[in-house]
Design a protein around this motif. Sequence first.
Motif, PDB file in Angstrom:
ATOM      1  N   ASN A  27       0.808  -1.219   0.000  1.00 42.81           N
ATOM      2  CA  ASN A  27       0.000   0.000   0.000  1.00 42.81           C
ATOM      3  C   ASN A  27       0.841   1.269   0.000  1.00 42.81           C
ATOM      4  OD1 ASN A  27      -2.585  -1.266   0.042  1.00 42.81           O
ATOM      5  ND2 ASN A  27      -2.174  -1.832   2.155  1.00 42.81           N
ATOM      6  N   LEU A  28       2.119   1.149  -0.344  1.00 40.64           N
ATOM      7  CA  LEU A  28       2.987   2.310  -0.388  1.00 40.64           C
ATOM      8  C   LEU A  28       2.997   2.901  -1.798  1.00 40.64           C
ATOM      9  CD1 LEU A  28       5.910   0.953   1.835  1.00 40.64           C
ATOM     10  CD2 LEU A  28       4.101   2.542   2.490  1.00 40.64           C
ATOM     11  N   SER A  29       3.893   3.838  -2.040  1.00 44.80           N
ATOM     12  CA  SER A  29       3.898   4.595  -3.289  1.00 44.80           C
ATOM     13  C   SER A  29       4.522   3.864  -4.479  1.00 44.80           C
ATOM     14  CB  SER A  29       4.646   5.917  -3.068  1.00 44.80           C
ATOM     15  OG  SER A  29       5.999   5.658  -2.724  1.00 44.80           O
ATOM     16  N   ILE A  30       5.063   2.677  -4.296  1.00 45.04           N
ATOM     17  CA  ILE A  30       5.723   1.948  -5.374  1.00 45.04           C
ATOM     18  C   ILE A  30       4.710   1.030  -6.054  1.00 45.04           C
ATOM     19  CG2 ILE A  30       7.646   0.399  -5.977  1.00 45.04           C
ATOM     20  CD1 ILE A  30       8.452   3.189  -4.765  1.00 45.04           C
ATOM     21  N   ASP A 106      26.734   7.070  -5.814  1.00 43.42           N
ATOM     22  CA  ASP A 106      26.243   7.096  -7.192  1.00 43.42           C
ATOM     23  C   ASP A 106      24.924   6.339  -7.337  1.00 43.42           C
ATOM     24  OD1 ASP A 106      27.765   4.681  -6.791  1.00 43.42           O
ATOM     25  OD2 ASP A 106      27.865   4.411  -8.959  1.00 43.42           O
ATOM     26  N   VAL A 107      24.748   5.274  -6.573  1.00 45.08           N
ATOM     27  CA  VAL A 107      23.491   4.524  -6.603  1.00 45.08           C
ATOM     28  C   VAL A 107      22.382   5.373  -5.982  1.00 45.08           C
ATOM     29  CG1 VAL A 107      22.303   2.443  -5.787  1.00 45.08           C
ATOM     30  CG2 VAL A 107      24.666   2.298  -6.617  1.00 45.08           C
ATOM     31  N   TYR A 108      22.700   6.067  -4.906  1.00 48.38           N
ATOM     32  CA  TYR A 108      21.737   6.974  -4.279  1.00 48.38           C
ATOM     33  C   TYR A 108      21.349   8.083  -5.254  1.00 48.38           C
ATOM     34  CZ  TYR A 108      19.686  10.537  -1.308  1.00 48.38           C
ATOM     35  OH  TYR A 108      18.843  11.476  -0.783  1.00 48.38           O
ATOM     36  N   ALA A 109      22.319   8.673  -5.906  1.00 51.25           N
ATOM     37  CA  ALA A 109      22.038   9.768  -6.852  1.00 51.25           C
ATOM     38  C   ALA A 109      21.146   9.278  -7.995  1.00 51.25           C
ATOM     39  CB  ALA A 109      23.347  10.340  -7.393  1.00 51.25           C
ATOM     40  N   GLN A 110      21.421   8.095  -8.503  1.00 53.36           N
ATOM     41  CA  GLN A 110      20.596   7.513  -9.567  1.00 53.36           C
ATOM     42  C   GLN A 110      19.166   7.300  -9.071  1.00 53.36           C
ATOM     43  OE1 GLN A 110      21.923   3.605 -10.771  1.00 53.36           O
ATOM     44  NE2 GLN A 110      20.534   3.515 -12.512  1.00 53.36           N
ATOM     45  N   GLU A 113      17.205  10.562  -8.755  1.00 46.00           N
ATOM     46  CA  GLU A 113      16.758  11.104 -10.038  1.00 46.00           C
ATOM     47  C   GLU A 113      15.411  10.518 -10.448  1.00 46.00           C
ATOM     48  OE1 GLU A 113      19.660  10.560 -13.132  1.00 46.00           O
ATOM     49  OE2 GLU A 113      21.224  11.562 -11.968  1.00 46.00           O
ATOM     50  N   GLN A 114      15.128   9.325  -9.984  1.00 45.58           N
ATOM     51  CA  GLN A 114      13.923   8.607 -10.407  1.00 45.58           C
ATOM     52  C   GLN A 114      12.813   8.552  -9.356  1.00 45.58           C
ATOM     53  OE1 GLN A 114      13.474   7.486 -13.514  1.00 45.58           O
ATOM     54  NE2 GLN A 114      15.483   8.319 -14.044  1.00 45.58           N
ATOM     55  N   PHE A 115      13.165   8.748  -8.094  1.00 48.79           N
ATOM     56  CA  PHE A 115      12.203   8.570  -7.010  1.00 48.79           C
ATOM     57  C   PHE A 115      12.184   9.787  -6.095  1.00 48.79           C
ATOM     58  CE2 PHE A 115      13.502   4.319  -8.277  1.00 48.79           C
ATOM     59  CZ  PHE A 115      12.277   3.671  -8.395  1.00 48.79           C
ATOM     60  N   SER A 116      10.989  10.143  -5.646  1.00 50.86           N
ATOM     61  CA  SER A 116      10.862  11.189  -4.640  1.00 50.86           C
ATOM     62  C   SER A 116      11.411  10.656  -3.314  1.00 50.86           C
ATOM     63  CB  SER A 116       9.382  11.572  -4.458  1.00 50.86           C
ATOM     64  OG  SER A 116       8.678  10.499  -3.836  1.00 50.86           O
ATOM     65  N   GLU A 117      11.535  11.540  -2.337  1.00 49.12           N
ATOM     66  CA  GLU A 117      12.007  11.093  -1.019  1.00 49.12           C
ATOM     67  C   GLU A 117      11.080  10.020  -0.455  1.00 49.12           C
ATOM     68  OE1 GLU A 117      12.464  14.541   1.473  1.00 49.12           O
ATOM     69  OE2 GLU A 117      14.356  15.115   0.502  1.00 49.12           O
ATOM     70  N   GLU A 118       9.780  10.261  -0.525  1.00 45.80           N
ATOM     71  CA  GLU A 118       8.813   9.281  -0.015  1.00 45.80           C
ATOM     72  C   GLU A 118       8.948   7.956  -0.748  1.00 45.80           C
ATOM     73  OE1 GLU A 118       4.001   8.592   0.598  1.00 45.80           O
ATOM     74  OE2 GLU A 118       4.685  10.120  -0.817  1.00 45.80           O
ATOM     75  N   GLU A 119       9.036   8.008  -2.067  1.00 45.53           N
ATOM     76  CA  GLU A 119       9.152   6.778  -2.841  1.00 45.53           C
ATOM     77  C   GLU A 119      10.432   6.019  -2.503  1.00 45.53           C
ATOM     78  OE1 GLU A 119       6.885   7.802  -7.028  1.00 45.53           O
ATOM     79  OE2 GLU A 119       8.930   8.575  -6.709  1.00 45.53           O
TER      80      GLU A 119
END
Length: 146
Positions: A27-30, A106-110, A113-119
């Motif tokens: 039930n989360l944002s993903i 670099d994995v965090y940065a990637q 780029e694709q996900f909001s903080e919540e996501e």
Amino acid sequence: MSPRLDYYNASPKAMKAMIAMEAMTSNLSIDTALLHLIKIRASQVNGCAFCTDMHSVDARRLGETDRRLYAIAVWRDSGFFTPRERAALAWTEAVTLLADSLVPDDVYAQAREQFSEEELVDLTVAVSTINSWNRLAVSFRQTPSG
């Protein structure tokens, strides 16, 4: 390989908590399709045949193609995944292999780029949950049926 014990019967309270956690992640944002991809990849990394099988079957029922399912293990070398899916798969591997990777910048940065903080928090909770399921299934030798 024979199962070692039935963890559902051995500790119903613990399993109730695991089931509640699993229900919450749904039930989360993903979205569900992406959840199955990350569950399959974490399960592959952890050597969990039971969860790899279960989530592959579930993903297929939801319309995932066999070709993409076969390619999850080699997602870096496959052109079948979107940038968002690739970021999620990289994040999944880094979080799953935490002791080895410490989740690189670099994995965090990637991922950012694709996900909001919540996501990203929701994705991390989903990865943590499947890792917990993998640890139960692998430790107690749960295998796919059929």
